[in-house]
Design a protein around this motif. Structure first.
Motif, mmCIF file in Angstrom:
data_model
loop_
_atom_site.group_PDB
_atom_site.id
_atom_site.type_symbol
_atom_site.label_atom_id
_atom_site.label_comp_id
_atom_site.label_asym_id
_atom_site.label_seq_id
_atom_site.Cartn_x
_atom_site.Cartn_y
_atom_site.Cartn_z
ATOM 1 N N LYS A 34 0.811 -1.219 0.000
ATOM 2 C CA LYS A 34 0.000 0.000 0.000
ATOM 3 C C LYS A 34 0.847 1.273 0.000
ATOM 4 O O LYS A 34 1.829 1.371 0.745
ATOM 5 N N VAL A 35 0.438 2.208 -0.830
ATOM 6 C CA VAL A 35 1.053 3.538 -0.879
ATOM 7 C C VAL A 35 -0.101 4.536 -0.858
ATOM 8 O O VAL A 35 -0.933 4.532 -1.760
ATOM 9 N N GLY A 36 -0.177 5.367 0.165
ATOM 10 C CA GLY A 36 -1.339 6.246 0.336
ATOM 11 C C GLY A 36 -1.211 7.550 -0.441
ATOM 12 O O GLY A 36 -0.332 8.363 -0.143
ATOM 13 N N ILE A 37 -2.083 7.727 -1.417
ATOM 14 C CA ILE A 37 -2.050 8.968 -2.210
ATOM 15 C C ILE A 37 -2.554 10.152 -1.390
ATOM 16 O O ILE A 37 -1.931 11.225 -1.380
ATOM 17 N N LEU A 38 -3.659 9.975 -0.682
ATOM 18 C CA LEU A 38 -4.185 11.097 0.116
ATOM 19 C C LEU A 38 -3.163 11.543 1.153
ATOM 20 O O LEU A 38 -3.078 12.721 1.484
ATOM 21 N N GLN A 39 -2.370 10.588 1.640
ATOM 22 C CA GLN A 39 -1.329 10.905 2.629
ATOM 23 C C GLN A 39 -0.063 11.450 1.966
ATOM 24 O O GLN A 39 0.903 11.791 2.650
ATOM 25 N N GLY A 40 -0.033 11.448 0.628
ATOM 26 C CA GLY A 40 1.129 11.978 -0.078
ATOM 27 C C GLY A 40 2.309 11.027 -0.149
ATOM 28 O O GLY A 40 3.420 11.412 -0.538
ATOM 29 N N GLU A 41 2.085 9.758 0.216
ATOM 30 C CA GLU A 41 3.213 8.803 0.238
ATOM 31 C C GLU A 41 3.798 8.558 -1.156
ATOM 32 O O GLU A 41 4.975 8.210 -1.287
ATOM 33 N N ASN A 42 2.977 8.764 -2.206
ATOM 34 C CA ASN A 42 3.455 8.530 -3.573
ATOM 35 C C ASN A 42 4.457 9.587 -4.018
ATOM 36 O O ASN A 42 5.150 9.404 -5.010
ATOM 37 N N LEU A 43 4.535 10.702 -3.275
ATOM 38 C CA LEU A 43 5.471 11.761 -3.646
ATOM 39 C C LEU A 43 6.658 11.843 -2.685
ATOM 40 O O LEU A 43 7.455 12.777 -2.758
ATOM 41 N N GLU A 44 6.755 10.863 -1.812
ATOM 42 C CA GLU A 44 7.908 10.823 -0.907
ATOM 43 C C GLU A 44 9.057 10.057 -1.570
ATOM 44 O O GLU A 44 8.838 9.237 -2.450
#
Lengths: 220, 220
Positions: free
Chosen positions: A30-40
């Motif tokens: 899992k990679v959370g988009i709403l949490q911004g994890e995809n841009l970390e």
């Protein structure tokens, strides 16, 4: 194989439905988009574009973009065919897949991503520093309506969008409609063919393969 | 076969380059986008989406969407292969084709269509009543810059975007770069790999197959 994915993203749901139709299951990370994890940085080292889903093969090769992942699976597992078997069918699947993507997914994205607070500053998927523009909320709503109208015309005398059987184009359109409904943009009352089509493909077992978005919807 | 096309549209140029690589030529029927001919009833009866190009087969069947037209031609004329020959190659061509489309073509479109007067009121291709939004001009410019940066990273140690040879992904990216340059968004000086790649593929005979945009550029 493993797949990096998010519970909300329709692009991830597309791939999961496609796999379920083929009888394939792979582990998910899992990679959370709403949490911004995809841009970390951690995820950017996996996909520099910051986008989901990503299919990672056992040798470490990574395939990004839902349609590319589906293309790969179709080549390795041709049955049941979901991307057409003749030249013309293949073209029609691509044609309606792309329209469902541009007119459906991108339209709902325009509505949704410009409206909700957690995506402020990253309206364009994968791109930091793209600010919300209020005028695009209404434009996204209008474009989604146009998507439904085009679907209605196409489905008036057919069961499936691209060919005589269920294909990847139906999957993409279905995920666009799912997302539209989740965002509050229901199928209009004057689109009975879309309602019939949507009700029918929602009974397929694959529609339940990845209930992420429906779980979120049920939560309110 | 015949093709409905416009001299300006990069989507039409994509298909013409693809055909030239295959050694195929078909007659063309011009539809002017700047003049709004694609949104007039005559053309909407050909393609209800109001989009170009459209490939019309001898039996009257019409294929819309550049990638779908290319898919059809690839199936009928597999050599030279432009969409990959193995499962992984096919996936990689789709992956970089799509990124070139979303990050390249759509980014330049955002810059260009929100800026020029003839497209006021029809910023979204095929959709009347979509007004220009000044903030999107700058966003389009930023996104085009991001497109170049992603290309630079990918091309730093390779000759072609998707696989070890020229593919449809290079064609799409090339048309995006052509259009960016036409719109005044040149390849940045800190993207030498993109400049090398662009200079090299521009020497292919297919690059001259359909000089519409370059003719327009020469006219100023």
């Amino acid at each position: 194989m493993k797949i990096y994915e998010d519970d909300l993203a329709p692009s991830c749901r597309r791939v999961r439905i496609f796999m379920a139709e083929k009888g394939i299951d792979v582990s998910g990370s899992k990679v959370g988009i709403l949490q911004g994890e995809n841009l970390e940085q951690e995820f950017l080292s996996i996909n520099p574009y910051g986008l989901l889903p990503v299919l990672e093969l056992d040798d470490g090769t990574r395939i990004c973009e839902s349609v590319a992942i589906c293309r790969y699976i179709e080549a390795l597992h041709p049955n049941p065919p979901l991307m057409g078997t003749t030249a013309l069918e293949q073209a029609f699947v691509d044609m309606y897949d792309r329209r469902s993507d541009f007119d459906g997914i991108l339209a709902v994205a325009e509505f949704f991503r410009n409206a909700i607070e957690p995506l402020a500053g990253r309206v364009v998927p994968g791109v930091r520093g793209t600010e919300q523009i209020p005028a695009l909320i209404e434009r996204g709503r209008q474009r989604t309506l146009i998507f439904f109208r085009h679907m209605e015309r196409r489905l008036a005398d057919r069961d499936y969008l691209a060919t005589d059987r269920f294909t990847n184009a139906d999957i993409t359109a279905m995920c666009a409609v799912d997302w539209a409904e989740f965002a509050g943009l229901d199928i209009p009352a004057d689109c009975p063919s879309v309602q019939r089509w949507y009700g029918q493909i929602n009974t397929r077992p694959s529609a339940q393969a990845w209930p992420g978005m429906k779980v979120l919807a049920a939560r309110g």
